[in-house]
Write a protein that holds these residues in place. Sequence first.
Motif: not given
Ligand code: M6R
Length: 364
Positions: A155, A102-104, A240, A243, A107
């Motif tokens: 992302s 996860s980036q954040s 992408k 989106e 989630t």
């Molecule tokens: O923060 P996260 O990586 O957990 O987020 C997961 C997805 O919501 C995120 O990768 C989403 O699909 C992006 N907007 C893709 O560009």
Amino acid sequence: GKDGYRHFMEKELHEHPLAIGQTLQRITDPTTRQLVLPEMPFDPATLPRATITACGSAFYAGMVGRYWLESIARLPIDIDVASELRYRNPPQPNQGMALLISQSGETADTLGVLRVLKKEQQKIVSILNVEHSTMGRESDLVLGMVAGPEISVASTKAFTAQLSVLAALTLTFARKRGVINAQQERELTNHLLDLPSRAAEVMKLFGAVRVMARVIAQARDVLYLGRGICMPIAQEGALKLKEISYIHAEAYAAGELKHGPISLIDPSVPVVAIAPSTILFDKTLSNLQEAKARGGRILAFTDAKGAERLSDIAEHLVILPDVDAFVAPILYTIPVQMLAYEVALLKGTDVDQPRNLAKSVTVE
Ligand code: M6R
């Protein structure tokens, strides 16, 4: 700020080389040049299997991770999107590992899986950009990416940073499981450590990508194709594009084309291929020839060798630097994301804040 770029997404695309470089640098031993991850909360040599889960782009990074961990580290993997895995209730092994991406770190569905699998006694390892996050606090081990803040809803650099960590994890596990020798490890590590320079070269491809974008911007539907380790990159490209440009796109394993989607193909449905000249190139090529024979317009990301074979059938090619198949998914991500960005510019959409979307999805 945007440092003079038009959008955060454009700025963040330019930060791929830095995100990959910093992420790897943090885990590279400067004297041995070996990738060294923190001690795992289990013994990787006896790990029976692992579960990978995530949402959206992070899930596609996990799909690449599955290919690497299975084929190089010989570790069996179960993988699913978090919203499904959460309620699937699959049997879990003793002493298994759950790998979350996860980036954040916030989630909701991914966090939901974390809690379910923790109850099932799985060791929780998270690959996070925001380490001081809810997932960070609740994990047994955090493997940090060093991508820097990602502002654009779409992302970009977090994805290649996630892949960099997954590649390092693969090599570490392969070493500890005794399934790779020192020379193979050194070679694969060097391919990884060379990536920031290759990624910097890819920044020169914006112009070539823009030409391709003009074809896509006219379309209502687009098909993305890839095989093996590049199939998830096709999925990332399709996500992408949907989106930020609001054009419908679907990704298929190239070999699945003839099992259905080939009936969609006509000159109005462009086909975008992720086709580095790896061991599967010939198979992808023959799928593209089939699409071409049905009137499909072929656009491809490939390397110089692949370009020679594709020049007859492809309308536009974006030619990437030669890299080893191991790292190809990381490098090919970059122009595929650039393509979505260029199409969104042509469409005039709100690139950084696409409609109906939030940067971090904290509700189910
Ligand atoms: O923060 P996260 O990586 O957990 O987020 C997961 C997805 O919501 C995120 O990768 C989403 O699909 C992006 N907007 C893709 O560009």
